[in-house]
Design a protein around this motif. Structure first.
Motif, PDB file in Angstrom:
ATOM      1  N   ALA A  36     -20.183 -21.318 -11.259  1.00 50.06           N
ATOM      2  CA  ALA A  36     -19.125 -21.048 -12.345  1.00 50.06           C
ATOM      3  C   ALA A  36     -18.338 -19.791 -12.211  1.00 50.06           C
ATOM      4  CB  ALA A  36     -19.625 -21.361 -13.659  1.00 50.06           C
ATOM      5  N   ARG A  37     -17.184 -19.737 -12.653  1.00 49.56           N
ATOM      6  CA  ARG A  37     -16.496 -18.443 -12.816  1.00 49.56           C
ATOM      7  C   ARG A  37     -17.391 -17.184 -13.498  1.00 49.56           C
ATOM      8  NH1 ARG A  37     -11.282 -19.298 -10.764  1.00 49.56           N
ATOM      9  NH2 ARG A  37     -10.382 -21.536 -10.611  1.00 49.56           N
ATOM     10  N   GLY A  38     -17.578 -16.190 -13.212  1.00 47.15           N
ATOM     11  CA  GLY A  38     -18.087 -15.398 -13.850  1.00 47.15           C
ATOM     12  C   GLY A  38     -19.536 -15.294 -13.577  1.00 47.15           C
ATOM     13  N   GLU A  39     -20.066 -16.124 -13.204  1.00 45.45           N
ATOM     14  CA  GLU A  39     -21.733 -16.286 -12.941  1.00 45.45           C
ATOM     15  C   GLU A  39     -22.099 -15.359 -12.182  1.00 45.45           C
ATOM     16  OE1 GLU A  39     -24.814 -20.144 -13.122  1.00 45.45           O
ATOM     17  OE2 GLU A  39     -22.851 -20.289 -12.166  1.00 45.45           O
ATOM     18  N   PHE A  40     -23.443 -14.945 -12.154  1.00 40.45           N
ATOM     19  CA  PHE A  40     -24.217 -13.853 -11.470  1.00 40.45           C
ATOM     20  C   PHE A  40     -25.475 -15.014 -11.008  1.00 40.45           C
ATOM     21  CE2 PHE A  40     -26.503  -9.511 -11.247  1.00 40.45           C
ATOM     22  CZ  PHE A  40     -27.001  -9.636  -9.988  1.00 40.45           C
ATOM     23  N   VAL A  41     -25.527 -15.033  -9.856  1.00 35.98           N
ATOM     24  CA  VAL A  41     -26.650 -15.999  -9.336  1.00 35.98           C
ATOM     25  C   VAL A  41     -27.271 -15.311  -8.060  1.00 35.98           C
ATOM     26  CG1 VAL A  41     -26.940 -18.243  -7.989  1.00 35.98           C
ATOM     27  CG2 VAL A  41     -25.025 -18.032  -9.767  1.00 35.98           C
ATOM     28  N   GLU A 194     -20.281  -7.941 -15.054  1.00 33.07           N
ATOM     29  CA  GLU A 194     -19.936  -7.618 -16.359  1.00 33.07           C
ATOM     30  C   GLU A 194     -18.786  -7.234 -17.014  1.00 33.07           C
ATOM     31  OE1 GLU A 194     -23.271  -5.262 -17.616  1.00 33.07           O
ATOM     32  OE2 GLU A 194     -24.920  -6.557 -16.902  1.00 33.07           O
ATOM     33  N   THR A 195     -18.327  -6.136 -16.248  1.00 30.76           N
ATOM     34  CA  THR A 195     -17.011  -5.722 -16.790  1.00 30.76           C
ATOM     35  C   THR A 195     -15.573  -6.359 -16.533  1.00 30.76           C
ATOM     36  OG1 THR A 195     -16.892  -4.129 -15.094  1.00 30.76           O
ATOM     37  CG2 THR A 195     -18.201  -3.267 -17.112  1.00 30.76           C
ATOM     38  N   GLN A 196     -15.843  -6.930 -15.143  1.00 28.18           N
ATOM     39  CA  GLN A 196     -14.463  -7.426 -14.418  1.00 28.18           C
ATOM     40  C   GLN A 196     -14.625  -9.026 -14.610  1.00 28.18           C
ATOM     41  OE1 GLN A 196     -13.311  -3.738 -11.469  1.00 28.18           O
ATOM     42  NE2 GLN A 196     -13.206  -5.818 -10.901  1.00 28.18           N
ATOM     43  N   GLY A 197     -15.847  -9.487 -14.786  1.00 25.54           N
ATOM     44  CA  GLY A 197     -16.166 -10.941 -14.642  1.00 25.54           C
ATOM     45  C   GLY A 197     -16.265 -11.559 -13.369  1.00 25.54           C
ATOM     46  N   VAL A 201     -23.055 -13.888  -6.083  1.00 28.40           N
ATOM     47  CA  VAL A 201     -23.951 -14.217  -5.359  1.00 28.40           C
ATOM     48  C   VAL A 201     -24.622 -13.568  -4.442  1.00 28.40           C
ATOM     49  CG1 VAL A 201     -24.635 -16.517  -4.240  1.00 28.40           C
ATOM     50  CG2 VAL A 201     -22.626 -16.432  -5.553  1.00 28.40           C
ATOM     51  N   VAL A 202     -25.948 -13.236  -4.682  1.00 25.61           N
ATOM     52  CA  VAL A 202     -26.695 -12.486  -3.977  1.00 25.61           C
ATOM     53  C   VAL A 202     -28.281 -13.142  -3.205  1.00 25.61           C
ATOM     54  CG1 VAL A 202     -28.225 -10.305  -4.084  1.00 25.61           C
ATOM     55  CG2 VAL A 202     -26.167 -10.591  -5.432  1.00 25.61           C
ATOM     56  N   VAL A 203     -28.252 -12.988  -1.884  1.00 27.40           N
ATOM     57  CA  VAL A 203     -29.232 -13.438  -1.257  1.00 27.40           C
ATOM     58  C   VAL A 203     -30.162 -12.371  -1.409  1.00 27.40           C
ATOM     59  CG1 VAL A 203     -30.124 -14.100   0.957  1.00 27.40           C
ATOM     60  CG2 VAL A 203     -28.308 -15.389  -0.109  1.00 27.40           C
ATOM     61  N   THR A 204     -31.482 -12.696  -1.463  1.00 29.88           N
ATOM     62  CA  THR A 204     -32.424 -11.583  -1.520  1.00 29.88           C
ATOM     63  C   THR A 204     -33.883 -12.260  -1.461  1.00 29.88           C
ATOM     64  OG1 THR A 204     -33.566  -9.704  -3.042  1.00 29.88           O
ATOM     65  CG2 THR A 204     -32.797 -11.613  -4.129  1.00 29.88           C
ATOM     66  N   HIS A 205     -34.846 -11.197  -0.942  1.00 26.20           N
ATOM     67  CA  HIS A 205     -36.102 -11.663  -0.887  1.00 26.20           C
ATOM     68  C   HIS A 205     -36.724 -10.808  -1.862  1.00 26.20           C
ATOM     69  CE1 HIS A 205     -35.355 -12.542   3.425  1.00 26.20           C
ATOM     70  NE2 HIS A 205     -36.452 -13.523   3.177  1.00 26.20           N
ATOM     71  N   ASP A 206     -36.250 -10.254  -2.907  1.00 22.64           N
ATOM     72  CA  ASP A 206     -36.925  -9.222  -3.697  1.00 22.64           C
ATOM     73  C   ASP A 206     -36.828  -9.728  -5.138  1.00 22.64           C
ATOM     74  OD1 ASP A 206     -37.397  -7.158  -5.743  1.00 22.64           O
ATOM     75  OD2 ASP A 206     -36.758  -5.685  -4.404  1.00 22.64           O
ATOM     76  N   GLN A 207     -37.681 -10.226  -5.781  1.00 28.58           N
ATOM     77  CA  GLN A 207     -37.741 -11.046  -7.246  1.00 28.58           C
ATOM     78  C   GLN A 207     -37.320 -10.142  -8.128  1.00 28.58           C
ATOM     79  OE1 GLN A 207     -38.996 -14.077  -7.657  1.00 28.58           O
ATOM     80  NE2 GLN A 207     -38.687 -14.170  -9.820  1.00 28.58           N
ATOM     81  N   THR A 208     -37.376  -8.557  -7.962  1.00 28.66           N
ATOM     82  CA  THR A 208     -36.901  -7.781  -9.197  1.00 28.66           C
ATOM     83  C   THR A 208     -35.362  -7.883  -9.114  1.00 28.66           C
ATOM     84  OG1 THR A 208     -38.885  -6.472  -8.963  1.00 28.66           O
ATOM     85  CG2 THR A 208     -36.654  -5.412  -9.862  1.00 28.66           C
ATOM     86  N   VAL A 209     -34.933  -7.888  -7.874  1.00 33.56           N
ATOM     87  CA  VAL A 209     -33.196  -7.970  -7.414  1.00 33.56           C
ATOM     88  C   VAL A 209     -32.965  -9.404  -7.990  1.00 33.56           C
ATOM     89  CG1 VAL A 209     -31.459  -8.272  -5.939  1.00 33.56           C
ATOM     90  CG2 VAL A 209     -33.279  -6.510  -5.722  1.00 33.56           C
ATOM     91  N   ALA A 210     -33.472 -10.436  -7.673  1.00 31.61           N
ATOM     92  CA  ALA A 210     -33.117 -11.844  -8.048  1.00 31.61           C
ATOM     93  C   ALA A 210     -33.135 -11.978  -9.607  1.00 31.61           C
ATOM     94  CB  ALA A 210     -34.167 -12.779  -7.658  1.00 31.61           C
ATOM     95  N   GLU A 211     -33.945 -11.232 -10.335  1.00 37.61           N
ATOM     96  CA  GLU A 211     -34.284 -11.217 -11.781  1.00 37.61           C
ATOM     97  C   GLU A 211     -33.074 -10.495 -12.636  1.00 37.61           C
ATOM     98  OE1 GLU A 211     -38.105 -10.265 -12.730  1.00 37.61           O
ATOM     99  OE2 GLU A 211     -38.794 -12.535 -12.292  1.00 37.61           O
ATOM    100  N   ARG A 212     -32.216  -9.901 -11.780  1.00 33.71           N
ATOM    101  CA  ARG A 212     -30.889  -9.003 -12.192  1.00 33.71           C
ATOM    102  C   ARG A 212     -30.019 -10.383 -12.631  1.00 33.71           C
ATOM    103  NH1 ARG A 212     -30.776  -3.342 -11.309  1.00 33.71           N
ATOM    104  NH2 ARG A 212     -28.722  -3.604 -12.493  1.00 33.71           N
ATOM    105  N   ALA A 213     -29.948 -11.325 -11.825  1.00 33.28           N
ATOM    106  CA  ALA A 213     -28.962 -12.594 -12.028  1.00 33.28           C
ATOM    107  C   ALA A 213     -29.218 -13.273 -13.408  1.00 33.28           C
ATOM    108  CB  ALA A 213     -29.114 -13.351 -10.773  1.00 33.28           C
ATOM    109  N   GLY A 214     -28.217 -14.171 -13.575  1.00 32.63           N
ATOM    110  CA  GLY A 214     -28.735 -15.231 -14.668  1.00 32.63           C
ATOM    111  C   GLY A 214     -29.103 -16.450 -14.263  1.00 32.63           C
ATOM    112  N   ARG A 215     -29.332 -16.679 -13.127  1.00 32.70           N
ATOM    113  CA  ARG A 215     -29.791 -17.979 -12.326  1.00 32.70           C
ATOM    114  C   ARG A 215     -30.222 -17.617 -11.125  1.00 32.70           C
ATOM    115  NH1 ARG A 215     -25.063 -21.981 -10.565  1.00 32.70           N
ATOM    116  NH2 ARG A 215     -26.248 -23.683  -9.570  1.00 32.70           N
ATOM    117  N   ILE A 216     -31.341 -18.128 -10.903  1.00 34.33           N
ATOM    118  CA  ILE A 216     -32.057 -18.234  -9.279  1.00 34.33           C
ATOM    119  C   ILE A 216     -32.134 -19.442  -8.835  1.00 34.33           C
ATOM    120  CG2 ILE A 216     -34.277 -17.513  -8.141  1.00 34.33           C
ATOM    121  CD1 ILE A 216     -34.835 -15.564 -10.410  1.00 34.33           C
TER     122      ILE A 216
END
Length: 232
Positions: A36-41, A194-197, A201-216
């Motif tokens: 979705a628009r504005g989503e962090f995945v 957050e500020t610009q909407g 979408v971030v590809v990562t092996h790092d669980q800590t990085v992944a959990e910065r998103a709102g969806r995994i």
């Protein structure tokens, strides 16, 4: 799918398969998902599971063997100029940066702007503003070999922001960084979201990085095996 939900979609895959070489390597298997628009995945999974191929599909860098990819409700297969779409509406951040070694930070950030109609002095002004925003106002004339690894990634993020894209795709953006620099990079990307909407979408092996998103989204053997909404 309801029209109100469709209108919120920025990019979507519908039954996408991708087969390479002689047909023995199926990188994606009937993948359907929407961002979705504005989503962090974030996208997670072991090496070779199809994460980067999926990112290439979302970024119009590759075409599916079957199925369809949509950007803002428009099928990519019907678009005549995918280069213009990528240049104007999608920003890319890669683990290896892909900065041109003989260009300064200021010049590297301006590269995507040559697809726009902005005159040279406005391109330079915008590149200066973006580099200042990522904390590199004092590194404008430095070439990549004069910058730390973390600073190179900041230049790459500024370049991804050059045309104020709707979507930023980041492939292992912290993979080459120490933990401190990695946290700073994710802070920068999170602030954009957050500020610009900006859709991220971030590809990562790092669980800590992944959990910065709102969806995994979790992948295995070319398939999406889990799609988790994280608590706010």
């Amino acid at each position: 799918m309801e029209s109100s939900q469709t209108n919120r979609e920025l990019v979507a895959l519908r039954d996408v398969c991708k087969t390479y070489a002689d047909g023995n390597v199926q990188a994606l298997r009937n993948v359907s998902l929407a961002v979705a628009r504005g989503e962090f995945v974030s996208i997670m999974g072991p090496s070779g599971c199809g994460k980067s191929t999926l990112l290439n599909m979302l970024g119009a860098l590759d075409r599916p063997t079957s199925g369809e990819v949509y950007f803002a409700d428009q099928p990519l297969s019907a678009m005549k100029n995918l280069e213009k779409l990528r240049a104007r509406r999608i920003g890319f951040v890669f683990q290896s940066f892909y900065l041109l070694p003989n260009l300064t930070a200021l010049e590297n950030v301006q590269l995507p702007m040559f697809e726009s109609d902005r005159p040279l002095h406005l391109r330079r002004h915008e590149a200066e503003r973006l580099l200042e925003r990522v904390g590199l106002a004092d590194r404008l004339e430095h070439t990549p070999h004069q910058l730390s690894i973390g600073q190179r990634q900041r230049v790459a993020i500024a370049r991804a922001m050059a045309n104020a894209p709707d979507l930023i795709l980041a492939d292992e953006p912290t993979g080459s960084l120490d933990s401190g620099s990695g946290t700073e990079i994710m802070d920068l990307l999170g602030e954009l979201n957050e500020t610009q909407g900006t859709t991220l979408v971030v590809v990562t092996h790092d669980q800590t990085v992944a959990e910065r998103a709102g969806r995994i989204i979790r992948m295995l053997d070319g398939e999406v095996i889990a799609d988790e909404q994280l608590p706010l």
